[in-house]
Write a protein that holds these residues in place. Sequence first.
Motif, PDB file in Angstrom:
ATOM      1  N   LYS A 130      76.419  13.076  14.406  1.00  0.00           N
ATOM      2  CA  LYS A 130      75.708  11.831  14.685  1.00  0.00           C
ATOM      3  C   LYS A 130      75.270  11.700  16.138  1.00  0.00           C
ATOM      4  O   LYS A 130      74.342  10.967  16.428  1.00  0.00           O
ATOM      5  CB  LYS A 130      76.600  10.638  14.340  1.00  0.00           C
ATOM      6  N   HIS A 131      75.964  12.359  17.068  1.00  0.00           N
ATOM      7  CA  HIS A 131      75.731  12.113  18.486  1.00  0.00           C
ATOM      8  C   HIS A 131      75.371  13.337  19.299  1.00  0.00           C
ATOM      9  O   HIS A 131      75.010  13.204  20.464  1.00  0.00           O
ATOM     10  CB  HIS A 131      76.970  11.456  19.114  1.00  0.00           C
ATOM     11  N   SER A 142      73.113  15.764  24.081  1.00  0.00           N
ATOM     12  CA  SER A 142      73.630  14.477  23.651  1.00  0.00           C
ATOM     13  C   SER A 142      72.866  13.385  24.391  1.00  0.00           C
ATOM     14  O   SER A 142      72.753  13.453  25.609  1.00  0.00           O
ATOM     15  CB  SER A 142      75.121  14.371  23.947  1.00  0.00           C
ATOM     16  N   PRO A 143      72.325  12.398  23.665  1.00  0.00           N
ATOM     17  CA  PRO A 143      72.273  12.354  22.215  1.00  0.00           C
ATOM     18  C   PRO A 143      71.401  13.485  21.669  1.00  0.00           C
ATOM     19  O   PRO A 143      70.756  14.197  22.425  1.00  0.00           O
ATOM     20  CB  PRO A 143      71.661  10.984  21.915  1.00  0.00           C
TER      21      PRO A 143
END
Length: 127
Positions: free
Chosen positions: A42-43, A119-120
């Motif tokens: 997700k990140h 990241s992100p």
Amino acid sequence: MEIKVLDPFKDSNPSWLGLEDPDKNMVRKVFQLITPDNVGSKHMMAGLTVFEPGEASSLHNHDNSEELNVVIKGSGEVVDDRGNKRSFKENDYMFIPEGEFHQHVNNGDEPLWLLWCYSPQGQLPKD
């Protein structure tokens, strides 16, 4: 979700970048491992890029992502869009700020293995 142990050469989504213009020596093999599609991340996004001697990435940036690189094997230099060059070697870490244009160059005599993490999540360069 569960913990995953991944082999970059078996569990990745490999791709060649830079093949459309091989005369520029911006060819490299990219193994994307940590992606939303592959592991449900997700990140972050992470993988391994292998550069043969003389190969390089394009000069590119990741608009909204910071980048961490770890040199697993080999050596080279990272170049910014102002022409500044910084040498790196095996076991070195590189931090590339959000939006900073950069190019990785293998100017050594053996393959360069570069672990990268955004990241992100960001996009790989298109060339």
